[in-house]
Design a protein around this motif. Structure first.
Motif, PDB file in Angstrom:
ATOM      1  N   ARG A   1       0.818  -1.215   0.000  1.00 43.26           N
ATOM      2  CA  ARG A   1       0.000   0.000   0.000  1.00 43.26           C
ATOM      3  C   ARG A   1       0.849   1.262   0.000  1.00 43.26           C
ATOM      4  O   ARG A   1       0.335   2.360  -0.169  1.00 43.26           O
ATOM      5  CB  ARG A   1      -0.899   0.017   1.235  1.00 43.26           C
ATOM      6  CG  ARG A   1      -2.033  -1.002   1.190  1.00 43.26           C
ATOM      7  CD  ARG A   1      -3.209  -0.482   0.395  1.00 43.26           C
ATOM      8  NE  ARG A   1      -4.368  -1.348   0.541  1.00 43.26           N
ATOM      9  CZ  ARG A   1      -4.996  -1.919  -0.470  1.00 43.26           C
ATOM     10  NH1 ARG A   1      -4.549  -1.754  -1.693  1.00 43.26           N
ATOM     11  NH2 ARG A   1      -6.060  -2.658  -0.256  1.00 43.26           N
ATOM     12  N   GLY A   2       2.160   1.100   0.257  1.00 42.99           N
ATOM     13  CA  GLY A   2       3.047   2.257   0.239  1.00 42.99           C
ATOM     14  C   GLY A   2       2.803   3.232   1.376  1.00 42.99           C
ATOM     15  O   GLY A   2       3.078   4.422   1.263  1.00 42.99           O
ATOM     16  N   ARG A   3       2.279   2.712   2.500  1.00 47.27           N
ATOM     17  CA  ARG A   3       2.057   3.606   3.637  1.00 47.27           C
ATOM     18  C   ARG A   3       3.368   3.874   4.374  1.00 47.27           C
ATOM     19  O   ARG A   3       4.283   3.056   4.326  1.00 47.27           O
ATOM     20  CB  ARG A   3       1.056   2.978   4.608  1.00 47.27           C
ATOM     21  CG  ARG A   3      -0.342   2.911   4.046  1.00 47.27           C
ATOM     22  CD  ARG A   3      -1.296   2.211   4.986  1.00 47.27           C
ATOM     23  NE  ARG A   3      -2.560   1.977   4.300  1.00 47.27           N
ATOM     24  CZ  ARG A   3      -3.430   1.025   4.636  1.00 47.27           C
ATOM     25  NH1 ARG A   3      -3.179   0.229   5.637  1.00 47.27           N
ATOM     26  NH2 ARG A   3      -4.554   0.892   3.958  1.00 47.27           N
ATOM     27  N   SER A   4       3.440   4.978   5.048  1.00 45.95           N
ATOM     28  CA  SER A   4       4.627   5.277   5.861  1.00 45.95           C
ATOM     29  C   SER A   4       4.613   4.375   7.085  1.00 45.95           C
ATOM     30  O   SER A   4       3.594   3.794   7.438  1.00 45.95           O
ATOM     31  CB  SER A   4       4.619   6.730   6.308  1.00 45.95           C
ATOM     32  OG  SER A   4       3.615   6.921   7.285  1.00 45.95           O
ATOM     33  N   LYS A   5       5.772   4.258   7.733  1.00 47.55           N
ATOM     34  CA  LYS A   5       5.882   3.374   8.886  1.00 47.55           C
ATOM     35  C   LYS A   5       4.919   3.813   9.986  1.00 47.55           C
ATOM     36  O   LYS A   5       4.227   3.000  10.587  1.00 47.55           O
ATOM     37  CB  LYS A   5       7.332   3.389   9.396  1.00 47.55           C
ATOM     38  CG  LYS A   5       7.578   2.325  10.417  1.00 47.55           C
ATOM     39  CD  LYS A   5       9.039   2.187  10.784  1.00 47.55           C
ATOM     40  CE  LYS A   5       9.185   1.040  11.751  1.00 47.55           C
ATOM     41  NZ  LYS A   5      10.371   1.019  12.534  1.00 47.55           N
ATOM     42  N   LYS A   6       4.870   5.118  10.223  1.00 44.91           N
ATOM     43  CA  LYS A   6       4.010   5.689  11.269  1.00 44.91           C
ATOM     44  C   LYS A   6       2.543   5.334  10.987  1.00 44.91           C
ATOM     45  O   LYS A   6       1.833   4.809  11.850  1.00 44.91           O
ATOM     46  CB  LYS A   6       4.232   7.209  11.277  1.00 44.91           C
ATOM     47  CG  LYS A   6       3.339   7.999  12.188  1.00 44.91           C
ATOM     48  CD  LYS A   6       3.879   7.987  13.625  1.00 44.91           C
ATOM     49  CE  LYS A   6       3.089   8.908  14.541  1.00 44.91           C
ATOM     50  NZ  LYS A   6       1.675   8.569  14.623  1.00 44.91           N
ATOM     51  N   GLU A   7       2.150   5.602   9.761  1.00 41.77           N
ATOM     52  CA  GLU A   7       0.777   5.349   9.334  1.00 41.77           C
ATOM     53  C   GLU A   7       0.415   3.875   9.533  1.00 41.77           C
ATOM     54  O   GLU A   7      -0.636   3.544  10.086  1.00 41.77           O
ATOM     55  CB  GLU A   7       0.701   5.706   7.843  1.00 41.77           C
ATOM     56  CG  GLU A   7      -0.596   6.268   7.361  1.00 41.77           C
ATOM     57  CD  GLU A   7      -0.483   6.613   5.876  1.00 41.77           C
ATOM     58  OE1 GLU A   7      -1.514   6.635   5.205  1.00 41.77           O
ATOM     59  OE2 GLU A   7       0.660   6.818   5.387  1.00 41.77           O
ATOM     60  N   ALA A   8       1.334   2.999   9.065  1.00 38.95           N
ATOM     61  CA  ALA A   8       1.088   1.563   9.128  1.00 38.95           C
ATOM     62  C   ALA A   8       0.999   1.095  10.581  1.00 38.95           C
ATOM     63  O   ALA A   8       0.143   0.269  10.925  1.00 38.95           O
ATOM     64  CB  ALA A   8       2.206   0.815   8.401  1.00 38.95           C
ATOM     65  N   GLU A   9       1.871   1.631  11.439  1.00 38.25           N
ATOM     66  CA  GLU A   9       1.856   1.200  12.840  1.00 38.25           C
ATOM     67  C   GLU A   9       0.601   1.687  13.559  1.00 38.25           C
ATOM     68  O   GLU A   9       0.024   0.959  14.376  1.00 38.25           O
ATOM     69  CB  GLU A   9       3.126   1.706  13.551  1.00 38.25           C
ATOM     70  CG  GLU A   9       4.349   0.890  13.162  1.00 38.25           C
ATOM     71  CD  GLU A   9       5.606   1.321  13.882  1.00 38.25           C
ATOM     72  OE1 GLU A   9       5.584   2.387  14.519  1.00 38.25           O
ATOM     73  OE2 GLU A   9       6.606   0.584  13.790  1.00 38.25           O
ATOM     74  N   ASP A  10       0.164   2.899  13.242  1.00 35.68           N
ATOM     75  CA  ASP A  10      -1.082   3.401  13.850  1.00 35.68           C
ATOM     76  C   ASP A  10      -2.249   2.497  13.475  1.00 35.68           C
ATOM     77  O   ASP A  10      -3.039   2.083  14.315  1.00 35.68           O
ATOM     78  CB  ASP A  10      -1.349   4.839  13.383  1.00 35.68           C
ATOM     79  CG  ASP A  10      -0.367   5.816  14.007  1.00 35.68           C
ATOM     80  OD1 ASP A  10       0.342   5.393  14.947  1.00 35.68           O
ATOM     81  OD2 ASP A  10      -0.295   6.973  13.556  1.00 35.68           O
ATOM     82  N   LYS A  11      -2.318   2.196  12.173  1.00 34.77           N
ATOM     83  CA  LYS A  11      -3.389   1.323  11.672  1.00 34.77           C
ATOM     84  C   LYS A  11      -3.313  -0.045  12.366  1.00 34.77           C
ATOM     85  O   LYS A  11      -4.330  -0.606  12.783  1.00 34.77           O
ATOM     86  CB  LYS A  11      -3.210   1.164  10.159  1.00 34.77           C
ATOM     87  CG  LYS A  11      -4.122   0.167   9.510  1.00 34.77           C
ATOM     88  CD  LYS A  11      -5.393   0.815   9.042  1.00 34.77           C
ATOM     89  CE  LYS A  11      -6.375  -0.234   8.558  1.00 34.77           C
ATOM     90  NZ  LYS A  11      -7.742   0.279   8.499  1.00 34.77           N
ATOM     91  N   ALA A  12      -2.079  -0.570  12.481  1.00 35.16           N
ATOM     92  CA  ALA A  12      -1.878  -1.886  13.092  1.00 35.16           C
ATOM     93  C   ALA A  12      -2.350  -1.887  14.541  1.00 35.16           C
ATOM     94  O   ALA A  12      -3.031  -2.822  14.984  1.00 35.16           O
ATOM     95  CB  ALA A  12      -0.401  -2.278  13.009  1.00 35.16           C
ATOM     96  N   MET A  13      -2.023  -0.837  15.301  1.00 40.46           N
ATOM     97  CA  MET A  13      -2.391  -0.799  16.712  1.00 40.46           C
ATOM     98  C   MET A  13      -3.904  -0.721  16.881  1.00 40.46           C
ATOM     99  O   MET A  13      -4.474  -1.356  17.777  1.00 40.46           O
ATOM    100  CB  MET A  13      -1.708   0.387  17.408  1.00 40.46           C
ATOM    101  CG  MET A  13      -0.209   0.216  17.628  1.00 40.46           C
ATOM    102  SD  MET A  13       0.321  -1.368  18.323  1.00 40.46           S
ATOM    103  CE  MET A  13      -0.391  -1.269  19.948  1.00 40.46           C
ATOM    104  N   VAL A  14      -4.551   0.026  15.999  1.00 37.34           N
ATOM    105  CA  VAL A  14      -6.021   0.105  16.056  1.00 37.34           C
ATOM    106  C   VAL A  14      -6.621  -1.291  15.874  1.00 37.34           C
ATOM    107  O   VAL A  14      -7.511  -1.710  16.632  1.00 37.34           O
ATOM    108  CB  VAL A  14      -6.542   1.064  14.959  1.00 37.34           C
ATOM    109  CG1 VAL A  14      -8.061   0.932  14.823  1.00 37.34           C
ATOM    110  CG2 VAL A  14      -6.164   2.498  15.292  1.00 37.34           C
ATOM    111  N   LEU A  15      -6.081  -2.025  14.886  1.00 32.60           N
ATOM    112  CA  LEU A  15      -6.635  -3.352  14.596  1.00 32.60           C
ATOM    113  C   LEU A  15      -6.297  -4.351  15.698  1.00 32.60           C
ATOM    114  O   LEU A  15      -7.116  -5.196  16.053  1.00 32.60           O
ATOM    115  CB  LEU A  15      -6.101  -3.850  13.246  1.00 32.60           C
ATOM    116  CG  LEU A  15      -6.761  -3.150  12.062  1.00 32.60           C
ATOM    117  CD1 LEU A  15      -5.992  -3.419  10.796  1.00 32.60           C
ATOM    118  CD2 LEU A  15      -8.200  -3.632  11.924  1.00 32.60           C
ATOM    119  N   LEU A  16      -5.076  -4.240  16.263  1.00 25.78           N
ATOM    120  CA  LEU A  16      -4.708  -5.156  17.347  1.00 25.78           C
ATOM    121  C   LEU A  16      -5.624  -4.924  18.549  1.00 25.78           C
ATOM    122  O   LEU A  16      -6.011  -5.859  19.250  1.00 25.78           O
ATOM    123  CB  LEU A  16      -3.243  -4.960  17.740  1.00 25.78           C
ATOM    124  CG  LEU A  16      -2.215  -5.551  16.771  1.00 25.78           C
ATOM    125  CD1 LEU A  16      -0.805  -5.205  17.207  1.00 25.78           C
ATOM    126  CD2 LEU A  16      -2.379  -7.070  16.689  1.00 25.78           C
TER     127      LEU A  16
END
Lengths: 334, 247
Positions: free
Chosen positions: B113-128
């Motif tokens: 998806r080409g997301r930045s690391k910050k963006e991806a980690e925020d998304k990941a934490m929401v889902l976790l």
């Protein structure tokens, strides 16, 4: 004894003591017998002759370049600066005071010895060891690159990649390394160097043909190790990566290879230890690595027992270090 | 009525093991956006093969599979782009064991998806947080229980913002007491309107969550219908036999 993990039940304490002692006894016996045998053939051990082949003190003579008179000797803290005044020219040398042979006012001709100084130099065995190290390191680096690429090509869908990899692996694994070294040096080397000479370019030294022979030989084995490593990673890993939308290269680089490399470290270590030992064959194409250096030392020193034992220990030193390094990598990777 | 997001037309799949085996025999089916379809059937009936054909983990030998308007059996289609829109959850989790939980979730977001690391980690934490294991973000997969691993796997697929989620027997490899936590996550997803195709043996889940149940046997869809009808008034003899064995 609750930590015992074998299937035959715990052994008594004496079991380990007795067999451990037997092992040490056997070791001492073997060395004793070897020593006894050398006494029987009246071999004289001279270990004191070995160190000079590691380091030795070299005496250098300082000679004049011009004709003239020593006009000035300036002494400062053990060093003397000798100035020679010639016919319209002048030169000066620095010599340790106690090794000075001539005095002020002496007339010298070109090539006269003004004095001597001593310095430490590395011996032929260390030179050989360093060359072996250099050749091995270069061959390992190229071997990894070739092996990684060929291993990936070996399992590729594309026929040209796959067949090329198979042909390369089968040819290299199916012929002796010594023959390959000769081919690289006498066939490939001759062709390349003759062509370079025709274009007036400088020659490629034999070292590089040796490195290429070793790297290409090791690359074939490494390729099979890499292939086995990749195929040992569970199929589901690739499916999971691809189902997330990664392409083949991304999945291979980020998911499969990191897991595969961790598993293939032990067989890779074995392969590279083999490579270090195989570099001893390069003496045949006039690369003075450790084995060739040892042969030269044996010829001049006439102490084959000591020198060959030392040679073997030096190889052990290299391979053991490599083995420890890979074990360290393995621990770090987990 | 909106157009179906999954439209499968007469697909066939053969395996050569080495004798020829027809795993799917002219299977057709459509799934509408937001629909939850549960596929049940005896082992070897072709239900997993059918599911794996939907994101081309298995390449169907004949027919058409149109996902969100794109025929994925067309060799020229960009299958990676399609797969990014179709999440897949496996029976054996298939988490990446060399990466932490968080990295498992961010890897594809960043590379595909080409997301930045910050963006991806925020998304990941929401889902976790959503699947209830936010506190384990730094753990390696093998430090988690089966149920936790499967919830991470679901979160990993969701991180790609898929339009469709495929579940291939997601609870079959779990200890009985961990089945519930995974099914709960799936129920939440269904309620939120995710399009789901689920292969499972959990009849309770099928009855409660499914909009439609498909029964497959010997590579064919024998019967389909809403769970109320399917479990009480099966028409086909084979369906009756199967249901009497498991209920």
């Amino acid at each position: 004894m609750s930590s015992y993990t074998g299937l035959d039940g715990p052994k008594s304490k004496h079991y380990y003591r007795i067999w451990g002692a037997t092992f040490l006894f056997g070791l001492c016996l073997a060395m004793g017998l070897l020593y006894y045998a050398t006494i029987q053939v009246e071999y004289t051990w001279r270990w004191n002759r070995v160190p000079q082949y590691f380091f030795y003190e070299n005496t250098v003579e300082i000679r004049t370049n011009i004709e003239g008179e020593i006009s000035n000797i300036q002494k400062t803290s053990g060093q003397a600066t000798v100035t020679i005044q010639g016919n319209g020219e002048e030169e000066s040398h620095i010599i340790p005071v106690q090794n000075l042979l001539l005095g002020q006012g002496d007339y010298v001709y070109p090539g006269d010895t003004l004095g001597t100084y001593k310095h430490w130099k590395i011996g032929i065995l260390i030179e050989g060891l360093l060359l072996t190290l250099e050749v091995s390191c270069l061959a390992i680096i190229f071997g990894i690159l070739i092996g990684l690429f060929t291993g990936l090509a070996r399992i590729a869908d594309n026929p040209i990649l796959r067949w090329s990899a198979i042909v390369y692996i089968e040819i290299i694994r199916g012929s002796p390394l010594l023959v390959q070294i000769f081919l690289w040096y006498f066939v490939v080397g001759t062709v390349i160097n003759t062509m370079l000479a025709q274009y007036g370019l400088s020659q490629v030294p034999p070292l590089w043909f040796g490195v290429m022979a070793l790297a290409i030989f090791t690359g074939a084995y490494t390729a099979e190790i890499v292939r086995a490593g990749i195929q040992s990673v569970h199929r589901g890993q690739m499916e999971a990566a691809r189902s997330l939308g990664m392409n083949y290269a991304q999945a291979m680089r980020k998911v499969i290879l990191p897991q595969a490399l961790r598993r293939i470290l032990p067989p890779l270590a074995g392969q590279f230890i083999s490579l270090v030992k195989d570099s001893s064959l390069l003496g045949v194409i006039s690369i003075r690595e450790l084995t060739k250096a040892t042969r030269e030392v044996v010829t001049s020193s006439l102490q084959p027992f000591e020198i060959w034992i030392v040679c073997a220990i030096l190889y052990l030193l290299l391979t053991f270090t490599l083995s420890m390094f890979v074990q360290y990598l393995e621990r770090k990777a987990i | 009525m909106s157009a179906p997001i999954i439209d499968v037309r007469n697909i066939e799949k053969y395996f050569y093991t080495p004798e020829e085996l027809k795993a799917l025999n002219r299977v057709s089916c459509t799934v509408d956006p937001g629909e939850v379809v549960v596929i049940i059937g005896p082992s070897g009936s072709g239900k997993s093969t059918f599911l794996r054909c939907l994101n081309r983990l298995e390449y169907a030998d004949a027919g058409e599979i149109i996902i969100d308007g794109v025929n994925i059996l067309d060799p020229k289609c960009n299958i990676n782009a399609i797969r990014a829109e179709v999440g897949m959850v496996f029976q054996s989790f298939n988490l990446f064991p060399h990466k932490t939980v968080l990295e498992n979730l961010t890897m594809a977001q960043m590379t595909v998806r080409g997301r930045s690391k910050k963006e991806a980690e925020d998304k990941a934490m929401v889902l976790l947080k959503k699947v209830g294991i936010a506190d384990k973000f730094a753990a390696k997969p093998d430090q988690l229980s089966g149920g936790q691993q499967q919830r991470v796997a679901i979160a990993r697929s969701l991180a790609m913002n898929p339009k469709i989620m495929l579940f291939d027997e997601p609870t079959s490899a779990l200890d009985p007491e961990m089945v519930g936590e995974v099914l709960d996550v799936m129920k939440t997803l269904a309620r939120e309107g995710m399009t789901m195709v689920v292969v499972t043996h959990e009849m309770g889940f099928a009855r409660e969550v499914a909009d439609r149940v498909l029964f497959m046997d010997k590579g064919e869809i024998l019967e389909q219908g809403p769970p109320s009808h399917f479990f009480t008034n099966p028409v086909h003899e084979r369906t009756k036999e199967f249901l009497s064995q498991i209920l």
